[in-house]
Design a protein around this motif. Structure first.
Motif: not given
Length: 348
Positions: A9, A12, A42, A63-64, A66-69
């Motif tokens: 996260k 990101y 990803n 873009t959001e 997704n998945g394990d942050e």
């Protein structure tokens, strides 16, 4: 190399807060490496033109994630590019790397080659640093390899040997075969009238090559010796390793996506075949049922006719029993097993 840890996260948020080119300088990594990590884990990144739109106050889409942050990512930070001034070429070899010491000992016992491409030169044995030079260039070749190997390992490279490929340098899981040799020039040794006979003659200049795709060569030039190019050579392998690793991840993701699509297609095909099989069975059972009822109708009609005409005989009664048994044998609801034919499924 050092490693900096941050969550998925956090990375990101960072790549959407500033351009990757800026972020890479902050983390002391190459932009291509940072992009590779985003691809590997990803993590969506801004599309081309995103920061230009931001600059001019235009609306943009984010873009959001997704998945394990909270997944931990380790960024292997590297030092700045090698300083060319650090490469001090000694007059003679001293305190050499163990791989170079082995190569030196091996070359000391070599005889001149008579092979066309290496005539008049000596070549290291299999499993030793790949060097092919004339005896007068051995000392310089060993000094070059000593500088290269030491600086490469300092930057995190692994130097090893692979059957059929010789010396290999590896970084980020990317292997690159290399070799050092003396350059040749083609000379005419005899003119036969119709064509010239030629030979390759060593010219006293060193060339260092990457011996796979994409092939790359560095060599002595009029103003710069090969030894001075070691920093740029190592920088090249670093950048290529990051680039090729990212491409490898993309290929693996593409293959996984193709496998996923193929599985969906195969599952649908299997489901369709199963449906067709069940329908065919349904259709067959309905046809058998219709035929069995048709048989019973005929048997009853014959029985009624015998009653009306008072022609019922013992043989007819036996036939009626036999015919009803066959109708029950054919009927998928009754599934009577015949003493002679067995069950219908085995018979068909």
């Amino acid at each position: 190399m050092e490693a900096k840890e941050l969550t998925r996260k956090e990375l990101y948020d960072l790549v959407w807060s500033k351009p990757i080119s800026t972020l890479s300088k902050q983390f002391h990594v190459k932009s291509s490496y940072l992009k590779e990590q985003c691809t590997k884990f990803n993590i969506p990144t801004p599309k081309s033109g995103y920061w230009t739109k931001i600059k001019h106050g235009k609306d943009v889409e984010k873009t959001e994630l997704n998945g394990d942050e909270d997944l931990i990512i380790k960024l292997e930070t590297i030092n700045d590019k090698l300083d060319k001034k650090r490469v001090i070429v000694p007059a003679k070899l001293s305190k050499s790397h163990k791989l170079v010491a082995i190569a030196k000992k091996d070359l000391a016992n070599k005889k001149l080659s008579y092979r066309y491409a290496s005539k008049g030169m000596i070549t290291t044995s299999k499993g030793i640093l790949n060097i092919t030079v004339t005896p007068k260039l051995v000392s310089r070749a060993l000094i070059f390899m000593d500088l290269f190997v030491k600086l490469a390992e300092e930057r995190g490279f692994k130097i090893w040997f692979k059957e059929y490929y010789g010396t290999v340098v590896s970084l980020h899981g990317i292997d690159s075969p290399i070799y050092l040799r003396e350059k040749n020039k083609r000379i005419i040794v005899r003119n036969n009238g119709l064509w010239n006979e030629t030979e390759l003659e060593p010219i006293g200049e060193l060339a260092f090559k990457r011996d796979d795709y994409p092939r790359k060569e560095w060599h002595d030039s009029k103003s710069v010796k090969l030894e001075a190019k070691i920093p740029s050579i190592i920088d090249y392998f670093e950048e290529q390793a990051i680039k090729e690793r990212a491409e490898k991840i993309e290929r693996e993701k593409w293959r996984e996506e193709q496998k996923r699509k193929q599985k969906i297609e195969d599952d649908l095909k299997e489901l369709r075949n199963s449906e067709i099989e069940k329908f065919n069975l349904l259709y067959e059972d309905s046809t058998r049922y219709y035929k069995a009822e048709q048989l019973r109708g005929f048997i009853n009609a014959k029985k009624e006719y015998a009653s009306k005409t008072s022609s019922m005989s013992q043989s007819l009664k036996s036939w009626i029993n036999w015919a009803n048994e066959k109708a029950d044998w054919l009927d998928p609801l009754v599934k009577r097993e015949d003493t002679i034919l067995g069950d219908y499924e085995s018979f068909k």
